[in-house]
Write a protein that holds these residues in place. Sequence first.
Motif, short mmCIF file in Angstrom:
data_model
loop_
_atom_site.label_atom_id
_atom_site.label_comp_id
_atom_site.label_asym_id
_atom_site.label_seq_id
_atom_site.Cartn_x
_atom_site.Cartn_y
_atom_site.Cartn_z
N LYS A 151 0.86 -1.19 0.00
CA LYS A 151 0.00 0.00 0.00
C LYS A 151 0.89 1.23 0.00
N LYS A 152 0.46 2.22 -0.77
CA LYS A 152 1.20 3.48 -0.87
C LYS A 152 0.19 4.63 -0.83
N GLY A 153 0.35 5.49 0.18
CA GLY A 153 -0.52 6.65 0.27
C GLY A 153 -0.16 7.70 -0.78
N ASP A 154 -0.98 8.74 -0.86
CA ASP A 154 -0.73 9.84 -1.79
C ASP A 154 0.57 10.55 -1.44
N LYS A 155 1.24 11.02 -2.46
CA LYS A 155 2.45 11.83 -2.34
C LYS A 155 3.59 11.13 -1.58
N VAL A 156 3.67 9.81 -1.75
CA VAL A 156 4.83 9.06 -1.25
C VAL A 156 5.95 9.22 -2.26
N TRP A 157 7.14 9.50 -1.79
CA TRP A 157 8.30 9.68 -2.66
C TRP A 157 9.42 8.77 -2.18
N ILE A 158 9.92 7.94 -3.07
CA ILE A 158 11.05 7.06 -2.75
C ILE A 158 12.17 7.36 -3.74
N GLU A 159 13.29 7.83 -3.21
CA GLU A 159 14.46 8.12 -4.04
C GLU A 159 15.17 6.83 -4.41
N ALA A 160 15.63 6.76 -5.63
CA ALA A 160 16.44 5.62 -6.07
C ALA A 160 17.90 5.87 -5.70
N PRO A 161 18.66 4.81 -5.44
CA PRO A 161 18.20 3.44 -5.45
C PRO A 161 17.48 3.06 -4.15
N PHE A 162 16.59 2.10 -4.30
CA PHE A 162 15.80 1.55 -3.20
C PHE A 162 15.83 0.03 -3.35
N TYR A 163 15.84 -0.67 -2.21
CA TYR A 163 15.92 -2.13 -2.24
C TYR A 163 14.95 -2.75 -1.24
N CYS A 164 14.35 -3.87 -1.62
CA CYS A 164 13.50 -4.63 -0.70
C CYS A 164 13.47 -6.08 -1.16
N ASP A 165 12.89 -6.96 -0.31
CA ASP A 165 12.82 -8.38 -0.65
C ASP A 165 11.59 -8.73 -1.47
N TYR A 166 10.42 -8.29 -1.01
CA TYR A 166 9.17 -8.67 -1.65
C TYR A 166 8.32 -7.48 -2.08
N GLY A 167 8.41 -6.39 -1.36
CA GLY A 167 7.65 -5.19 -1.68
C GLY A 167 6.23 -5.22 -1.19
N GLU A 168 5.54 -6.34 -1.41
CA GLU A 168 4.12 -6.42 -1.09
C GLU A 168 3.82 -6.36 0.40
N HIS A 169 4.83 -6.47 1.25
CA HIS A 169 4.63 -6.40 2.70
C HIS A 169 4.97 -5.01 3.25
N ILE A 170 5.19 -4.04 2.36
CA ILE A 170 5.54 -2.67 2.77
C ILE A 170 4.31 -1.78 2.59
N TYR A 171 3.96 -1.07 3.67
CA TYR A 171 2.81 -0.18 3.68
C TYR A 171 3.30 1.20 4.11
N ILE A 172 3.11 2.20 3.25
CA ILE A 172 3.63 3.54 3.51
C ILE A 172 2.50 4.55 3.42
N GLY A 173 2.36 5.37 4.47
CA GLY A 173 1.31 6.38 4.53
C GLY A 173 1.62 7.61 3.71
N GLU A 174 0.62 8.43 3.51
CA GLU A 174 0.71 9.62 2.66
C GLU A 174 1.79 10.59 3.13
N ASN A 175 2.33 11.31 2.15
CA ASN A 175 3.33 12.37 2.38
C ASN A 175 4.62 11.87 3.03
N THR A 176 4.95 10.60 2.85
CA THR A 176 6.19 10.07 3.42
C THR A 176 7.28 10.08 2.36
N PHE A 177 8.46 10.49 2.78
CA PHE A 177 9.62 10.60 1.91
C PHE A 177 10.68 9.60 2.35
N VAL A 178 11.10 8.74 1.42
CA VAL A 178 12.16 7.76 1.66
C VAL A 178 13.34 8.16 0.79
N ASN A 179 14.45 8.52 1.42
CA ASN A 179 15.60 9.00 0.67
C ASN A 179 16.41 7.84 0.09
N MET A 180 17.48 8.15 -0.61
CA MET A 180 18.24 7.17 -1.38
C MET A 180 18.95 6.13 -0.52
#
Length: 196
Positions: free
Chosen positions: A55-84
């Motif tokens: 799940k990804k809320g509105d205005k979620v920003w993830i800077e590349a590069p980004f890494y994960c195992d499955y992705g489908e178990h990650i839930y991120i709320g709106e307006n969250t910023f994940v840096n590189m």
Amino acid sequence: MTEKEKMLAGQQYNTLDPELLAQNYIARRLIKNYNHLDAEDLQQKDQILNELLGKKGDKVWIEAPFYCDYGEHIYIGENTFVNMNCTFLDDNTISIGKNGLIAPGVQIYTASHPLKASDRIRRPEEQSPNEPIYRTFSKPVDIGDNVWIGGNVCIMPGVSIGDNVTIGAGSVVTKDIPDNVLAFGNPCKVIKTLEE
């Protein structure tokens, strides 16, 4: 019970299970594509994140590069910023609330292994070509709303971080952190309460 169900229930599971490997391969392909997109290709980035994440809320920003195992178990709320250069090992759920700031190099782990080598490593008579030599289990990570995680923080399996928290750069978070505090260190500990 499937290996995926065992994984999400916190039981030991087979990391080489075909269902888990298939999802991992899908995630790796999506991440590879995401990490190679031009920075201004916002529509394609958003499309990949919608396909990758649980799940990804509105205005979620993830800077590349980004890494994960499955992705489908990650839930991120709106307006969250994940840096590189962040790595989220989502063998169990990783929930991040709204208005989060995740600095560069943050690592969130849900997978773990037994501490004793004799429990962690299968004896030769227990080994199978369809299972890894080591035993693995996982615990979820939960991060509340309005949380700032500083650069190069490492969050360990099973940790919950409350709302309105700041975690100082370089911390190793091994235990739960309550709401409305500044915490940092190795191991991370509460330094002071933050006024609203």
